[in-house]
Design a protein around this motif. Structure first.
Motif, PDB file in Angstrom:
ATOM      1  N   THR A 117       0.803  -1.088  -0.164  1.00 52.90           N
ATOM      2  CA  THR A 117      -0.176   0.058   0.169  1.00 52.90           C
ATOM      3  C   THR A 117       1.029   1.013  -0.224  1.00 52.90           C
ATOM      4  N   VAL A 118       0.396   2.887  -0.187  1.00 54.57           N
ATOM      5  CA  VAL A 118       1.376   3.778  -0.529  1.00 54.57           C
ATOM      6  C   VAL A 118       2.018   3.556   0.835  1.00 54.57           C
ATOM      7  N   LEU A 119       1.944   3.688   2.374  1.00 52.72           N
ATOM      8  CA  LEU A 119       3.367   3.400   3.187  1.00 52.72           C
ATOM      9  C   LEU A 119       4.289   2.780   3.109  1.00 52.72           C
ATOM     10  N   GLU A 120       3.654   1.263   2.525  1.00 53.45           N
ATOM     11  CA  GLU A 120       4.741   0.028   2.253  1.00 53.45           C
ATOM     12  C   GLU A 120       5.621   0.479   1.034  1.00 53.45           C
ATOM     13  N   LYS A 121       4.629   0.357  -0.297  1.00 53.36           N
ATOM     14  CA  LYS A 121       5.611   1.081  -0.917  1.00 53.36           C
ATOM     15  C   LYS A 121       6.427   2.143  -0.805  1.00 53.36           C
ATOM     16  N   ARG A 122       6.259   3.335   0.056  1.00 57.52           N
ATOM     17  CA  ARG A 122       6.984   4.530   0.412  1.00 57.52           C
ATOM     18  C   ARG A 122       8.578   3.839   0.676  1.00 57.52           C
ATOM     19  N   VAL A 123       8.274   2.776   2.509  1.00 58.11           N
ATOM     20  CA  VAL A 123       9.157   2.312   1.844  1.00 58.11           C
ATOM     21  C   VAL A 123      10.320   1.680   1.291  1.00 58.11           C
ATOM     22  N   GLY A 124       9.929   0.267   0.589  1.00 59.20           N
ATOM     23  CA  GLY A 124      10.201  -0.188  -0.785  1.00 59.20           C
ATOM     24  C   GLY A 124      11.087   0.517  -1.905  1.00 59.20           C
ATOM     25  N   TYR A 125      10.437   1.740  -2.049  1.00 63.76           N
ATOM     26  CA  TYR A 125      11.099   2.700  -2.787  1.00 63.76           C
ATOM     27  C   TYR A 125      12.022   3.246  -1.962  1.00 63.76           C
ATOM     28  N   LEU A 126      12.244   3.730  -0.537  1.00 65.69           N
ATOM     29  CA  LEU A 126      13.420   3.637  -0.580  1.00 65.69           C
ATOM     30  C   LEU A 126      14.070   3.208  -0.182  1.00 65.69           C
ATOM     31  N   ALA A 127      14.464   1.193   0.311  1.00 69.76           N
ATOM     32  CA  ALA A 127      14.867   0.742   0.480  1.00 69.76           C
ATOM     33  C   ALA A 127      15.900   0.884  -1.094  1.00 69.76           C
ATOM     34  N   VAL A 128      14.870   0.232  -1.804  1.00 68.72           N
ATOM     35  CA  VAL A 128      15.401   0.122  -3.121  1.00 68.72           C
ATOM     36  C   VAL A 128      16.929   1.475  -3.375  1.00 68.72           C
ATOM     37  N   SER A 129      16.057   2.819  -3.192  1.00 65.52           N
ATOM     38  CA  SER A 129      17.182   3.224  -3.465  1.00 65.52           C
ATOM     39  C   SER A 129      17.926   3.489  -2.575  1.00 65.52           C
ATOM     40  N   LEU A 130      18.101   3.201  -1.578  1.00 67.13           N
ATOM     41  CA  LEU A 130      19.476   3.024  -0.465  1.00 67.13           C
ATOM     42  C   LEU A 130      20.072   1.501  -0.916  1.00 67.13           C
ATOM     43  N   PHE A 131      19.174   0.614  -1.447  1.00 69.94           N
ATOM     44  CA  PHE A 131      20.041  -0.751  -1.979  1.00 69.94           C
ATOM     45  C   PHE A 131      20.697  -0.877  -3.281  1.00 69.94           C
ATOM     46  N   LEU A 132      20.561   0.063  -4.251  1.00 65.99           N
ATOM     47  CA  LEU A 132      20.786  -0.339  -5.801  1.00 65.99           C
ATOM     48  C   LEU A 132      21.245   1.217  -6.320  1.00 65.99           C
ATOM     49  N   ASN A 133      22.242   0.312  -6.479  1.00 67.94           N
ATOM     50  CA  ASN A 133      22.802   1.394  -7.758  1.00 67.94           C
ATOM     51  C   ASN A 133      22.075   1.819  -9.079  1.00 67.94           C
ATOM     52  N   GLU A 134      22.046   2.853  -9.490  1.00 71.70           N
ATOM     53  CA  GLU A 134      21.798   2.719 -11.461  1.00 71.70           C
ATOM     54  C   GLU A 134      21.835   2.003 -12.233  1.00 71.70           C
ATOM     55  N   SER A 135      23.027   0.651 -11.821  1.00 70.17           N
ATOM     56  CA  SER A 135      23.296  -0.339 -13.016  1.00 70.17           C
ATOM     57  C   SER A 135      23.042  -0.738 -12.305  1.00 70.17           C
ATOM     58  N   HIS A 136      21.987  -1.334 -11.192  1.00 68.58           N
ATOM     59  CA  HIS A 136      21.533  -2.108 -10.634  1.00 68.58           C
ATOM     60  C   HIS A 136      20.742  -3.141 -11.539  1.00 68.58           C
TER      61      HIS A 136
END
Lengths: 1148, 154
Positions: free
Chosen positions: A106-125
């Motif tokens: 849901t929106v809030l879970e999605k927000r954490v998901g996006y945050l985690a992705v942006s912290l975990f992954l690099n542009e080239s991942h």
């Protein structure tokens, strides 16, 4: 559902404003994350932490994989995984789940998901590809929050190749009714523009719409794009200048909603962005700049509040004002503003003040002068950052006169700094400033008179390099850059030796410079071949360099062309080189083996015994050829053969001179000097010859004056002249001692004075553009200056001011002199213009009479003599002696009383009358200063009538001519005029030829404004100067010789490094038990030599001149005499030393 | 533009990291190490600006936390200091008298606030009210949505 969300969203702000506890997030400290964090803080060792986190991670791993885990739990797990990663532990298993959470939550879970992705992954991942669909879906969502999240994540990290997939959707958002969406869309596009500019090219006009958006936030966001685009292509956006100016005016005028105020400053971020854009647009564009003057002025005026953010705006304003087409009024205000920064007690502002100074100082050096004391303080600041910034500033104001001090400061900093990046940067600057630049000057000025081993050792240094390869590379790169630009200028003016160095360096290292095509270099070099003045030796250097470089088809054709043009040259060497070039250019393989790259330091195998010539030699010998004699043997024989013929010449010399130089028939001095001259140039030897011929005439004139009576005092003085050994230790401190203090009886507090000295040496040469600003008046009279100097001791505040004005005068003088030397037309201008100045001058001279104590103060201030520029000032000071002539006193003491006050206390040689006419007597003596040797010339009007141009009527005048040190500045700025009336003569010990020539030229220029009876005297003076110069060279050693303390090993290295070679037999003293030690002791005591070592029947001795040129002596007891073998980089030094050794031993 | 923002404690523990340009993991580790050692070694009244490679580092200490921002050459250091300050103000407004513990325990919130404030290495919204409004909007949504979704009808 979406309607509901929309409604909720619009209702939210009002709801929230009632919410009294926004910190509700604090509750989560009881969560699982809270437990983890608390668990970690209780641990005592890194090892325990590791164990705990691993346990945590495996538990997370287990749970995320379980199908029963809800998205809500997943969100919580992701937060914990992020935390573990932040601590430095890898949780790569969770990456895919983060994407899943962003997709399905849901929106809030999605927000954490996006945050985690942006912290975990690099542009080239690669996993990011899985995100594209999610982003696409969210961009189309009717839920604004989801759209915002998608835009945020897109601007943080998005695979470049996938941009086209989402671009239309993002573009669409530019017209979204909600400003927050428009704003985020603009920023996302900005990000796209940065990573893939051509993908967003088609929407440039949409950016214009964003710029005109009614919401200031969107407009601000669009400025990021504009700044970037204008940076790349300022021409394309000039039409927007008026708009930007209008926007800035409105912002500055407070037309934006209060919301945008920050600490009551209207939209500072927006202001600064606009200022930056304006400065890019106004750069080098007068008409565009004119549009913004008003608003810049207003920005400066409005920014009054004492808050950091105001200073931030001011700083940007100042930068803009100095970047755009200048307007005097604004520059003045900006300069004042910089002053506020620099003088601020807040260290951050001071730092920015220094930065601003660094930025503007190239346009306005006076600004640095104004703040010199602050700069000096910052140079010694405890904060290295400030110190470094100061050095950066100094780097920009470096000139020929302050380079030594600045480089020294940089090196000092390097010793403190441990940061590699800084080190590389600074070392580069030092190398650039100092080494290459200095060597360029040395080569350009020293020219072809230079000892051949100077360029040789320079090249060796460059090729052998230092410890760090990076440094070496930098240095070579600097050299290449510097030389390429020299060749692009006017290579025709460069001396041959320098051209040879340039050719070699370019041949070896031009490949280091990326982007420099070999063909370009080749063409530059080929230009040298066509120049009229290029000697054939230089041409072969050039061709050799070209052979190293020729690579590629361009070069082959160039080589072909050259071989056609020069293939028919009469010079066989040249023809050979051209052929080599042609062949090597066609055969890359052959070239690589013949001239391998970077192999300059690999040893070449040389058959030094020339054994392959043995057959030829024996053949020649059997055919009756004379056997080979080594050069020193030939020289010795020559010396003995010629010594006899010297006698008549010796007698014809004035006795005062012959007594110290030529009387001794054993003296090799004159001999080798004349041979040295002829070796250098036939022209000069001719002059030398004519001088000797004319000596008869000189003698007659001298005879009339009856100077023969002074014969005895002269000999006395020869002994007085041995410099006191006290001088040498302080000289040995040499390079480090610039700011260590020699105690002087000055009332000024030491640190203060130190600063002033430093200031003078740092800011020398800066005032030249317009010293008006600093001193109030440019035509500052010496009288005023002296009076100020008198006040020196009373208040330190006042003394600061004084030193300011003092130093800048001096620097102006220096600059004048420097130009003078560099450009001979200036010299003559100066000379011609002096007659007008003269009456004024004599007036000044008259007014300064009786200000003796003031002068004393002045001298005390400048006397410590540790800082080079101060010495220079000192030696150029001419003073009018106030005392009245006393006819009853003996002439010598009478004259010596007319020595400038600053020199009065120093030991000086006998005052030797040089020549005289009916009206005029010229005499000279030399004065030994601690670190300089001055030749003082007295000009005395013996007639009753005034000679207007000479000034003071009945009072004798004297002129101080610095003889030494001349060293590297040499050929330079050391002229001392008699306030400009008598141009300086340049003296040097290492290059007689130069000094003779200069003095002749200089005196010719004197002629043009002196009355006719003086003219004769001057002509005579010229001649006698030549004579005294000869005698000086030998005298000089006594005055200038200093022990050179080296170890035996160092001695060995030095010995091998010198090529000048002289051998002679000396008498051995027999009074001690050990004749060698006894003899060396005598020499050591009399001549200030340093006995390095005595081994058996051999001894090694070293000494140097004041300026540092060494002379090494190797002695061996052989057949009852002492066989000495001398080496030195200075050709005449061994002879000189030998001569004095002989004298010393005879006198013993 | 900005390159990265780091928050770390006096002990050198990382509390928040934001990389505005793609940076390899190894490089990140090195930068974090360099920044903590450099900044923690600074004496109290030194200036707030540093050089690191070709970047300008602007740092400021708030209570036990160090905020450290890396800028490109053209950027204005003083303005960057104010960016840090504004971020602290935002955190303060959100958490109410913010302290290090708030950021430790709610670091994801700190990230959300940052994302509303800075975007792509540029400042996105300088109006304090607006930033807070959008963060709180998302937060409030949490409750509303949960409430909404917990209804059996959904």
């Amino acid at each position: 559902m979406s309607d509901v969300v929309e409604k909720t969203l619009t209702a939210l702000p009002s709801l929230l404003s009632l919410d009294s506890q926004p910190g509700s997030g604090k509750l989560s400290s009881t969560s699982k994350l809270g437990n983890l964090i608390r668990g970690i803080t209780e641990l005592t060792s890194k090892h325990e932490e590791e164990k705990l986190i691993q346990r945590e991670l495996s538990s997370i791993k287990e749970q995320v994989a379980s199908p029963n885990t809800s998205m809500r739990q997943m969100k919580e797990l992701m937060v914990r995984a992020i935390y573990c990663e932040m601590l430095g532990y890898e949780a790569s298993f969770s990456y895919i789940h983060a994407i899943k959470l962003a997709q399905q939550g849901t929106v809030l879970e999605k927000r954490v998901g996006y945050l985690a992705v942006s912290l975990f992954l690099n542009e080239s991942h690669e996993l990011l590809l899985l995100l594209v669909n999610t982003v696409l879906k969210d961009l189309q969502s009717t839920n604004l929050i989801e759209v915002c999240m998608a835009l945020t994540v897109v601007s943080q990290m998005f695979p470049k190749d996938m941009i086209p997939a989402i671009l239309p959707l993002v573009e669409e958002k530019l017209t979204h009714p909600k400003e927050i969406i428009r704003r985020k869309a603009v920023l996302a596009l900005y990000k796209f523009y940065l990573i893939a500019p051509n993908q967003v090219q088609h929407i440039h006009n949409k950016f214009r719409k964003a710029l005109c958006d009614k919401d200031p936030g969107v407009m601000t966001a669009s400025l990021h794009i504009y700044l970037q685009m204008i940076k790349e292509n300022p021409e394309g956006y000039k039409d927007l200048t008026a708009s930007f100016v209008t926007i800035l005016k409105q912002v500055v005028g407070g037309k934006l909603p209060m919301d945008f105020n920050y600490h009551s400053v209207p939209a500072p971020w927006l202001q600064i962005q606009l200022l930056r854009i304006l400065s890019l647009l106004g750069k080098d564009d007068q008409s565009t700049s004119e549009m913004m003057y008003e608003v810049l002025d207003e920005s400066l005026r409005r920014a009054e509040m004492n808050h950091n953010i105001t200073y931030a705006i001011l700083y940007e304003c100042v930068k803009s004002i100095y970047t755009i087409h200048p307007k005097a009024e604004l520059l003045e205000k900006a300069a004042k503003c910089i002053g506020n920064f620099v003088l601020s007690p807040k260290i951050n502002l001071k730092y920015l003040g220094l930065k601003a100074l660094t930025y503007v100082v190239q346009q306005d050096a006076n600004l640095a002068l104004q703040h010199q004391l602050t700069i000096i303080e910052c140079l010694d600041h405890s904060d290295l950052v400030i110190k470094r910034e100061t050095l950066e500033l100094l780097f920009r104001i470096t000139n020929a006169q302050n380079v030594t001090v600045i480089v020294e400061k940089m090196l000092e900093f390097l010793r403190l700094s441990k940061d590699d990046y800084t080190t590389i940067d600074l070392v580069g600057k030092v190398a650039e400033l100092w080494f290459i630049e200095t060597m360029n000057t040395v080569f350009s000025l020293g020219g072809d008179m230079m000892q051949p081993d100077i360029p040789n050792s320079f090249l060796r240094l460059l090729s052998e390099g230092f410890d760090s390869t990076e440094e070496d590379r930098q240095l070579r790169l600097f050299a290449v850059d510097s030389y390429v630009s020299l060749l692009q200028g006017e290579p025709g003016r460069l001396p041959q030796r320098f051209l040879q160095v340039i050719s070699w360096v370019l041949g070896e290292y031009s490949h280091l410079r990326e982007g420099l095509e070999p063909a370009t270099t080749l063409r530059l070099l080929a230009k040298l071949l066509d120049m009229k003045h290029t000697s054939s030796e230089t041409k072969s250097w050039v061709l050799l360099a070209m052979s190293k470089l020729c690579e590629g088809p361009d070069c082959v054709s160039l080589a072909q062309e050259l071989s056609e043009r020069h293939g028919g040259s009469l010079d066989t060497v040249l023809r050979q080189r051209v052929q080599e070039l042609r062949h090597l250019s066609e055969d890359a393989e052959l070239r690589a083996s013949v001239l391998p790259r970077d192999a300059a330091q690999e040893p070449l195998e040389v058959d030094s015994s020339l054994s392959f010539l043995d057959g030829f030699v024996s053949e020649a010998l059997s055919a009756g050829a004379a056997p080979y004699k080594p050069p020193h043997q030939r020289q010795e024989e020559l010396a003995q053969a010629k010594a006899l013929s010297l006698e008549p010449y010796g007698l014809s010399l004035p006795i005062s001179m012959s007594s110290c130089s030529l009387a001794d028939r054993q003296s090799p001095t004159l001999l080798s000097m004349s041979s040295g001259l002829s070796g250098n140039s036939t022209d000069l030897s001719h002059k030398g010859g004519s001088t000797t011929l004319k000596l008869d005439g000189v003698k007659r004139v001298w005879g009339k004056d009856g100077y023969l009576a002074q014969k005895e005092p002269v000999e006395e003085s020869a002994q007085v002249e041995v410099p006191s050994p006290l001088c040498s230790p302080s000289r040995q401190g040499g390079a480090d001692s610039t700011h260590s203090q020699t105690p002087t009886p000055t009332p000024t507090p030491e640190p203060e004075k130190e600063k002033q000295q430093l200031a003078s040496s740092l800011f020398v040469g800066l005032g030249s553009q317009s010293s008006v600003c600093l001193m109030g008046k440019s035509e500052q009279t010496p009288q005023r200056f002296r009076r100020k100097a008198k006040g020196q001791g009373s208040s330190s505040g006042a003394s600061e001011q004084i030193s300011n004005s003092h130093y800048s005068t001096q620097s102006t003088v220096d600059n004048l002199l420097c130009n003078n030397l560099l450009d001979s037309t200036v010299t003559s201008d100066l000379a011609v213009s002096t007659p007008e100045q003269t009456p004024q001058l004599s007036q000044e001279v008259a007014t300064t009479n009786g200000t003796c104590d003031a002068e004393q103060d002045l001298i005390e201030e400048t006397d410590p003599g540790n800082s080079p520029s101060l010495i220079r000032a000192n030696s150029t000071v001419t003073a009018d002696p106030p005392a009245h002539k006393d006819p009853d006193r003996p002439k010598d003491s009478c004259l010596s009383s007319h020595l400038p006050a600053e020199l009065a206390g120093l030991s000086h040689s006998e005052i030797i009358p040089l020549c005289s006419s009916q009206n005029l007597d010229l005499s000279a003596c030399h004065v030994q200063k601690e670190d300089a040797l001055l030749l003082v010339i007295f000009i005395e009007n013996s007639s009753d009538s005034d000679i207007e141009q000479i000034g003071g009527g009945e009072k004798p005048q004297c002129v101080g001519v610095p003889v030494f040190p001349d060293g590297e500045e040499a050929s330079g700025s050391r002229g001392a005029g008699w306030d400009g009336v008598l141009p300086a003569a340049f003296w040097g010990i290492s290059s007689h030829a130069v000094l003779l020539q200069t003095s002749i030229n200089q005196f010719h220029q004197v002629h043009c404004f002196l009355p006719s009876d003086l003219l004769l005297s001057m002509a005579l003076l010229t001649q006698s100067m030549l004579v005294s110069c000869f005698c000086l060279t030998s005298l000089l050693f006594l005055c200038l010789g200093r022990p050179l303390c080296v170890s035996t090993e160092e001695y060995g290295t030095l010995w091998l490094a010198f090529s000048q070679d002289t051998k002679q037999n000396l008498a051995l003293l027999n009074d001690g038990q050990d004749p060698l030690t006894a003899t060396l002791d005598v020499l050591k005591n009399k001549l200030q030599l340093h006995v390095v070592d005595i081994i058996g029947a051999e001894g090694i001795v070293a000494c140097r001149l004041l300026q540092g040129q060494p002379c090494l002596m190797h002695c061996r007891v052989h057949a009852g005499s002492l066989a000495v073998w001398l080496r030195s980089p200075v050709p005449d030094l061994p002879d000189c030393l030998l001569y004095h050794c002989q004298r010393a031993l005879q006198e013993h | 533009g900005m390159r990265f923002l780091l928050l770390f404690s006096r002990q050198g523990r990382l509390r928040l990291q934001k990389w505005f340009t793609p940076t390899p993991e190894r490089e990140k580790k090195k930068i974090i190490r360099d920044m903590t050692t450099m900044v923690l070694a600074r004496k109290p009244r030194s200036c707030n600006f540093l050089h690191w490679r070709d970047l300008k580092i602007v740092y400021k200490r708030y209570a036990s936390l160090y905020f450290c921002l890396a800028l490109e050459d053209q950027d204005n250091e003083l303005l960057a200091l104010e960016i840090l300050h504004r971020y602290v103000e935002l955190l303060d407004k959100y958490f109410g008298n913010v302290c290090e513990l708030d950021i430790i325990f709610n670091f994801e919130k700190a990230y959300f606030i940052l994302d509303e404030f800075l975007m792509g290495g540029e400042i996105q919204e300088t109006s304090k009210q607006i930033v807070n409004r959008s963060i709180e909007a998302s937060d409030m949504l949490q409750e509303t949505m949960e409430e909404y979704m917990s209804k059996p009808a959904f």
